[in-house]
Structures are given as structure tokens and as C-alpha cells.
Design an enzyme around this catalytic site. Structure first.
Site, short mmCIF file in Angstrom:
data_model
loop_
_atom_site.label_atom_id
_atom_site.label_comp_id
_atom_site.label_asym_id
_atom_site.label_seq_id
_atom_site.Cartn_x
_atom_site.Cartn_y
_atom_site.Cartn_z
N PRO A 38 20.71 -13.44 5.12
CA PRO A 38 19.42 -13.85 4.04
C PRO A 38 18.33 -15.14 4.04
O PRO A 38 20.15 -16.08 3.66
CB PRO A 38 19.04 -13.28 2.71
N LEU A 39 18.00 -15.55 4.95
CA LEU A 39 17.66 -17.44 4.88
C LEU A 39 15.65 -17.01 4.36
O LEU A 39 15.17 -17.18 4.45
CB LEU A 39 17.43 -17.44 6.14
N GLN A 91 16.06 -7.64 1.42
CA GLN A 91 16.95 -8.48 0.71
C GLN A 91 16.20 -8.96 -0.39
O GLN A 91 15.04 -8.80 -0.77
CB GLN A 91 17.44 -9.87 0.81
N TYR A 147 20.93 -15.60 -9.02
CA TYR A 147 19.73 -15.15 -9.38
C TYR A 147 19.80 -14.20 -10.55
O TYR A 147 21.04 -13.95 -11.37
CB TYR A 147 18.57 -14.76 -8.23
N ARG A 204 24.97 -7.90 -1.99
CA ARG A 204 25.49 -9.46 -1.79
C ARG A 204 25.74 -9.49 -3.79
O ARG A 204 24.85 -9.54 -4.18
CB ARG A 204 24.18 -10.26 -0.96
C1 LIG Z 1 17.43 -22.55 3.84
C2 LIG Z 1 18.41 -21.56 3.73
C3 LIG Z 1 17.73 -20.42 2.36
C4 LIG Z 1 18.96 -19.43 1.39
N1 LIG Z 1 18.11 -18.65 1.36
C5 LIG Z 1 18.59 -16.68 1.23
C6 LIG Z 1 18.08 -16.37 0.51
O1 LIG Z 1 16.99 -15.85 0.41
N2 LIG Z 1 19.81 -14.78 -0.48
C7 LIG Z 1 20.70 -15.37 -0.05
O2 LIG Z 1 21.03 -13.91 -0.31
N3 LIG Z 1 21.28 -16.44 0.43
C8 LIG Z 1 20.52 -17.36 0.82
N4 LIG Z 1 20.44 -18.39 1.38
C9 LIG Z 1 22.44 -18.61 1.52
C10 LIG Z 1 22.60 -18.28 2.88
O3 LIG Z 1 22.57 -16.34 3.06
C11 LIG Z 1 23.94 -18.10 3.15
O4 LIG Z 1 24.74 -17.82 2.81
C12 LIG Z 1 24.59 -19.89 3.84
O5 LIG Z 1 23.53 -20.56 4.21
C13 LIG Z 1 25.91 -20.41 4.33
O6 LIG Z 1 26.16 -19.68 5.04
P1 LIG Z 1 25.69 -20.69 7.34
O7 LIG Z 1 26.82 -21.49 6.55
O8 LIG Z 1 26.23 -19.68 7.81
O9 LIG Z 1 24.71 -21.20 7.13
C14 LIG Z 1 19.96 -19.71 2.05
C15 LIG Z 1 20.54 -20.26 2.17
C16 LIG Z 1 19.83 -21.67 3.31
C17 LIG Z 1 20.37 -22.97 4.02
#
Ligand SMILES: Cc1cc2nc3c(=O)[nH]c(=O)nc-3n(C[C@H](O)[C@H](O)[C@H](O)COP(=O)(O)O)c2cc1C
Length: 372
Positions: free
Chosen positions: A33-34, A108, A188, A235
Site C-alpha cells: 500500500p502506497l 487498504q 494510525y 496489516r
Molecule cells: C510513499 C509511500 C507511501 C506509503 N503509504 C502507505 C500506506 O498508505 N499504507 C501502508 O500500510 N504503508 C504505506 N507505506 C509503507 C509501504 O507499504 C512499505 O512498507 C515501505 O515503502 C517499505 O517497503 P519498500 O522498501 O519496499 O519501499 C508507504 C511508503 C511510502 C514510501
């Protein structure tokens, strides 16, 4: 003796299919989720958002950005919601676009809890388990502002919030999404209930590990009853230490998340997704055993997930699938690149939360490069 020989000891491949509850994935790369904050004041995912997810449909499962189930829970300017009819219609376009490419997508559902401000959530209250503010400031429509002291939800209001999660999840299914991921991570609302630093309640929702786990149990159980456990994931991010939702005592963490997962185990959820810096470590693997279902892991923000890390986690059977964040932002065709060991585009973090297509839908695919 009937049947083929069992593959005892044969490593499982990151690029092989896997079934998580009712979700049949073509491979074990999950788009994490991003949050990207490109849905405007209406919270309706529009053309750009549809295109962003369409491009990334080659992962085994798309988990959408955190999406609010009620306006109180909106944590970011430009965050999408799943409240209004227009928002549902927007998500239907996302679901259709991902499905047209053979992909799977879950929404999500995220309530921001105290990680927001009235200048983000349309002037509404900021709510949390307890009236304790985060020490710091968040981005609002009027620039950076200190986080306010939140209103501590009453028991009745907490039940109303459970109902909002249920209604949001029903709308997600109505929109054609394959299911939902309940956001219990990253500081959160749900995580605030779990953390003894954010939750100092003295009623049924506070105090003991079982009581702090209760709200999350209620949300997930109610959502599973409404839309079917096989399309619900959860999650969590124990010990993440983020946004003041601190969890510094390992024994308490084990007791709290253990109580949570012991109660969720009989539901038969689609998956548990854990963000923790040591996915193969004792804590995560113990929680996996207690959950008893498929595990998706992610090692957190400290370092960007690499192909080697993801391959190793699945091959060593430390996880059934890996949630991948920043590499999927930068590479719309990440699975193809990883499968063929092709070079990757680098993410551009300064554009993660900016408006518009730049840094969002303009990362080239391999094919674009070949064509160019
Ligand atoms: C720009 C950004 C937005 C994110 N938004 C969420 C989100 O909405 N919900 C969530 O559970 N995690 C969120 N995360 C965490 C990511 O899901 C993930 O755990 C984190 O980027 C680390 O993994 P990676 O090294 O593969 O990027 C976000 C991370 C980034 C970088």
C-alpha cells in the site's frame, strides 16, 4: 501409491502462483500500500490514479493506498476515500483496469486516528483511543501544523467506527475490488489501540494486552463477517516505533499481537501482512504461527526492498509473498524486470506526494525503452 511425488525441500519461487484465501495470485510480489495523495479534495480516484494502478497490475496483488472509511479518518490532503458514491465509482474504474490486465486488487481501509488535523479531514474531530497528541506536525491544507490533542473515542463511538469499517468494506466489494486490507499498522487508529503509549484507557479497550487488541479484533471480525474472511487481509507493524505509537517491551508486544492473532486465527483470513525490520526473525515467525494463515512480509522503510531480499524470503519459506513498495513506484513492470533480472528505474522520493503525473505514471516500462 497415487499422486505425484511431493516437492519436499524444493524452494518456492517468488514468481510462482499462490493462493491467499479467496485471492489467486499469479506471483508472490505484492504491491505494498502506497499513499500518493493524488485524489484531490473529492477523494475520488480519477484518470491518473486509474492509470497508475493499471500500469502496475502485473504484480500478484495490488494493495491500494490507505483509503479512509469516514471523513474523520482522513489523514492526508488528496487521500482517496471509500465513502461517497463518486468514490465508489472511481474505485470501480481502478478495479476494472487491474482486472482487464488479469491482476488482483484489494483496498487498504485506513483510519488515520490522531495522525491528522481538522485542516485535513474537513474540519472534523481528530480521534484516537486516548487524548494524547503526537509530538510533531503534519502537512495540512494550510502548511505544516502541530498535531492536535485528539478526542478519546467513547465505547459507543468505537463501535460506530467498527461499523464504518464494515460499510467501507462492503462498498469496496460493491466497487468490484477483490477484497480489503485492514490497516492496523504504522501508527494510525488501529495501531494506536494496540500501543500502550497511545492507548491509556481503563475500559474494555485499554490496559491488558487482550483489551488493547480488542478494537482490532472487532474491526477485522466484523469486516470478515460482512464480506467473507477469504477476502480480508490485515496489516500490522509491531515495534515500528512510528508516530508515537511506541511498543518498546518485547514481552508486551508478543502478548498483545499474540492475543490479537489467537482470536483472528479461527476466522481464516486471506493473509496477514507484517511490516517489521526482521521478517525472518523470532517475533514475526511466532506471530505467523499464531495466525496460522498466509504471511506477507515487508522489512520497512529502513532500506528499499531488493529482488535478492524478496527472492530469499520466499525461497527460505519465511513468507508466502513479499509486499514491495518503492521499487513498484519506480517500475510499473517490476515483476517482469525482476523475473528477467533487468535493470530497475530509481524511485524519485521528492515526487512521492506531489500532484500530477510526474513521478507517478511516467516511470518507463522496459518495453518503452525497447521501443525508444
Ligand atoms: C510513499 C509511500 C507511501 C506509503 N503509504 C502507505 C500506506 O498508505 N499504507 C501502508 O500500510 N504503508 C504505506 N507505506 C509503507 C509501504 O507499504 C512499505 O512498507 C515501505 O515503502 C517499505 O517497503 P519498500 O522498501 O519496499 O519501499 C508507504 C511508503 C511510502 C514510501
Amino acid at each position: 501409491m497415487a499422486g505425484p511425488p511431493r516437492d519436499v525441500g524444493t524452494p518456492v519461487d517468488l514468481f510462482s502462483p499462490v493462493t491467499l484465501g479467496d485471492l489467486e495470485l499469479a506471483n508472490r510480489v505484492v504491491m505494498a500500500p502506497l499513499t500518493r495523495m493524488r485524489s484531490g479534495a473529492s477523494g475520488v480516484p480519477g484518470d491518473l490514479v486509474v492509470e497508475h494502478y493499471r500500469q502496475r497490475a502485473g504484480v500478484g496483488l495490488v494493495v491500494t493506498e490507505g483509503t479512509y472509511p469516514n471523513r474523520e479518518g482522513q489523514a492526508f490532503v488528496g487521500q482517496p476515500g471509500i465513502v461517497t458514491g463518486d468514490q465508489v465509482a472511481g474505485w470501480r474504474r481502478v478495479a476494472d483496469a487491474v482486472h482487464a490486465r488479469g491482476g488482483r486488487v484489494v483496498l487498504q481501509v485506513m483510519h488515520g486516528g490522531r495522525v491528522t488535523h481538522p485542516d485535513v479531514n474537513g474540519g472534523r474531530r481528530v480521534v484516537a483511543p486516548s487524548a494524547i497528541a503526537i509530538d510533531g506536525a503534519g502537512h495540512t491544507e494550510k502548511g505544516k501544523q502541530l498535531y492536535p490533542v485528539p478526542h478519546a473515542l467513547t465505547v459507543e463511538e468505537a463501535r460506530g467506527t467498527v461499523a464504518d469499517f464494515v460499510a467501507a468494506s462492503r462498498r469496496a466489494v460493491e466497487a468490484g475490488l477483490d477484497g480489503v486490507e485492514v490497516h492496523g499498522a504504522n501508527g494510525y487508529l488501529l495501531h494506536e489501540f494496540l500501543s500502550p503509549a497511545a492507548n491509556v484507557r481503563t475500559d474494555e479497550y485499554g490496559g491488558s494486552p487482550e483489551n488493547r487488541a480488542r478494537f482490532v479484533v472487532q474491526v477485522v471480525t466484523a469486516v470478515a463477517a460482512a464480506i467473507g474472511a477469504g477476502r480480508v487481509g490485515l496489516r500490522i507493524s509491531p515495534e515500528h516505533g512510528i508516530q508515537d505509537a511506541l511498543e518498546t517491551d518485547r514481552d508486551d508486544v508478543r502478548a498483545t499481537y499474540g492475543a490479537l492473532l489467537d482470536q483472528l486465527r479461527p476466522l481464516g483470513l486471506a493473509y496477514l501482512s507484517v511490516l517489521h525490520r526482521e521478517p525472518a526473525g523470532d517475533l514475526v515467525q511466532e506471530l505467523r504461527r499464531r495466525f496460522g494463515g498466509p504471511l506477507v512480509v515487508n522489512s520497512g522503510f529502513g532500506s528499499v526492498t531488493t529482488r535478492a531480499e524478496a527472492v530469499a524470503l520466499v525461497e527460505a519459506a519465511h513468507a508466502d509473498a513479499v509486499a514491495v513498495g518503492r521499487p513498484v513506484i519506480a517500475n510499473p513492470d517490476l515483476v517482469e524486470r525482476w523475473a528477467g533480472e533487468h535493470p530497475e528505474n530509481e524511485p524519485r522520493p521528492h515526487l512521492f506526494y506531489s500532484p500530477g503525473a510526474e513521478g507517478y505514471t511516467d516511470y518507463p516500462a522496459l518495453q518503452d525503452r525497447r521501443a525508444g
